[in-house]
Design a protein around this motif. Structure first.
Motif, PDB file in Angstrom:
ATOM      1  N   SER A  18       6.538   6.541  -7.230  1.00 44.33           N
ATOM      2  CA  SER A  18       6.940   6.132  -5.878  1.00 44.33           C
ATOM      3  C   SER A  18       7.721   4.829  -5.903  1.00 44.33           C
ATOM      4  O   SER A  18       8.738   4.681  -5.214  1.00 44.33           O
ATOM      5  N   TRP A  19       7.276   3.868  -6.725  1.00 45.43           N
ATOM      6  CA  TRP A  19       7.997   2.590  -6.851  1.00 45.43           C
ATOM      7  C   TRP A  19       9.398   2.814  -7.395  1.00 45.43           C
ATOM      8  O   TRP A  19      10.388   2.294  -6.850  1.00 45.43           O
ATOM      9  N   ALA A  20       9.520   3.606  -8.454  1.00 46.61           N
ATOM     10  CA  ALA A  20      10.826   3.847  -9.067  1.00 46.61           C
ATOM     11  C   ALA A  20      11.727   4.683  -8.158  1.00 46.61           C
ATOM     12  O   ALA A  20      12.949   4.504  -8.168  1.00 46.61           O
ATOM     13  N   GLY A  55       9.709   9.760  -2.465  1.00 45.32           N
ATOM     14  CA  GLY A  55       8.654   8.981  -3.111  1.00 45.32           C
ATOM     15  C   GLY A  55       7.276   9.404  -2.647  1.00 45.32           C
ATOM     16  O   GLY A  55       6.329   9.481  -3.441  1.00 45.32           O
ATOM     17  N   ALA A  56       7.152   9.725  -1.352  1.00 44.89           N
ATOM     18  CA  ALA A  56       5.871  10.198  -0.821  1.00 44.89           C
ATOM     19  C   ALA A  56       5.502  11.554  -1.411  1.00 44.89           C
ATOM     20  O   ALA A  56       4.337  11.795  -1.781  1.00 44.89           O
ATOM     21  N   GLU A  96      -4.289  14.195  -1.249  1.00 46.45           N
ATOM     22  CA  GLU A  96      -2.840  14.360  -1.338  1.00 46.45           C
ATOM     23  C   GLU A  96      -2.137  13.630  -0.200  1.00 46.45           C
ATOM     24  O   GLU A  96      -1.102  12.978  -0.403  1.00 46.45           O
ATOM     25  N   ILE A  97      -2.688  13.725   1.013  1.00 46.29           N
ATOM     26  CA  ILE A  97      -2.095  13.042   2.159  1.00 46.29           C
ATOM     27  C   ILE A  97      -2.162  11.528   1.970  1.00 46.29           C
ATOM     28  O   ILE A  97      -1.198  10.805   2.231  1.00 46.29           O
ATOM     29  N   LEU A 137       0.548   6.425   0.793  1.00 46.58           N
ATOM     30  CA  LEU A 137       0.646   5.245  -0.066  1.00 46.58           C
ATOM     31  C   LEU A 137       1.961   5.237  -0.836  1.00 46.58           C
ATOM     32  O   LEU A 137       2.634   4.206  -0.938  1.00 46.58           O
ATOM     33  N   GLY A 138       2.329   6.411  -1.360  1.00 46.28           N
ATOM     34  CA  GLY A 138       3.578   6.500  -2.110  1.00 46.28           C
ATOM     35  C   GLY A 138       4.792   6.231  -1.246  1.00 46.28           C
ATOM     36  O   GLY A 138       5.745   5.574  -1.686  1.00 46.28           O
TER      37      GLY A 138
END
Length: 224
Positions: free
Chosen positions: A18-20, A91-92, A107-108, A113-114
């Motif tokens: 997610s960050w990348a 990303g999510a 998963e949600i 968070l992602g």
């Protein structure tokens, strides 16, 4: 791998992808797809679709396009702005896929968070590029773009091979983002206002001010 190690590895992969994705989504898809297809990366079942040759080919094509667009002052910021609607949802989705088919609630939660992490890294990249574009030195765009690509590749490698180290660096990144984003908000806000005016969502305040200033004298004349 025991339960604790598996949890740390999954958490690092979730945060890493997610960050990348907020920085260079197509590089992430390409690395994970090629790594999974060559059996160098053991992807969760929900992410094995990235190993499909069509997905790898599309990611490679978009990465090549971004590689050149990302190095042109002004055009790079326009590209980043448009990808606000791509990187954050992707990303999510990638974050949700990394946790596997455990439970819908997990998963949600991973997706939320992602998405937040992708939004943070994307905002930091976009704001930094807007600041760099005010510099008269064109080499800074090339330096920034290449540094971002290396950062994404290094971050993913660290998340996959040294998850604890990556999580420590990730916490440091979040701290820096909290300090940096308020300073970049004015630049980001200006771009968002321009997009809003382009799509007719935000009104042009200067036009409204001009309308008000011209209507007042007429009212005065009528009173006289």
């Amino acid at each position: 791998m025991n339960g604790y190690e598996a949890l740390i590895a999954t958490l690092a992969l979730t945060m890493g992808t997610s960050w990348a994705s907020g920085i260079n989504l197509y590089a992430v898809m390409l690395v994970l797809g090629l790594g999974g297809a060559t059996d160098n990366i053991n992807l969760p079942a929900e992410l094995t679709v990235l190993e499909n040759p069509l997905v790898i080919g599309a990611a490679a094509l978009m990465y090549v396009i971004q590689f050149f667009v990302d190095k042109i002052p002004g055009l790079d910021s326009a590209w980043d702005t448009l990808h606000t609607f791509v990187r954050i949802p992707a990303g999510a989705m990638l974050a949700a896929g990394t946790v596997g088919d455990v439970s819908p609630a997990l998963e949600i939660a991973a997706g939320i968070l992602g998405g937040g992490v992708a939004a943070t890294s994307h905002a930091a990249k976009t704001g930094t590029r807007l600041m760099i574009n005010t510099s008269p030195e064109p080499v800074t765009n090339w330096s920034a773009s290449i540094s971002e690509d290396l950062l994404v590749l290094g971050g993913l490698w660290t998340a996959l091979n040294h998850p604890i180290l990556f999580l420590i660096l990730f916490v440091i990144f979040i701290g820096l983002a909290i300090w940096l984003l308020p300073k970049l908000w004015k630049l980001i806000k200006g771009v968002l206002l321009k997009i809003g005016r382009f799509f007719g969502v935000a009104k042009n305040s200067t036009a409204e001010t001009a309308h008000v200033s011209t209507s007042k004298p007429e009212a005065i004349k009528m009173d006289k």
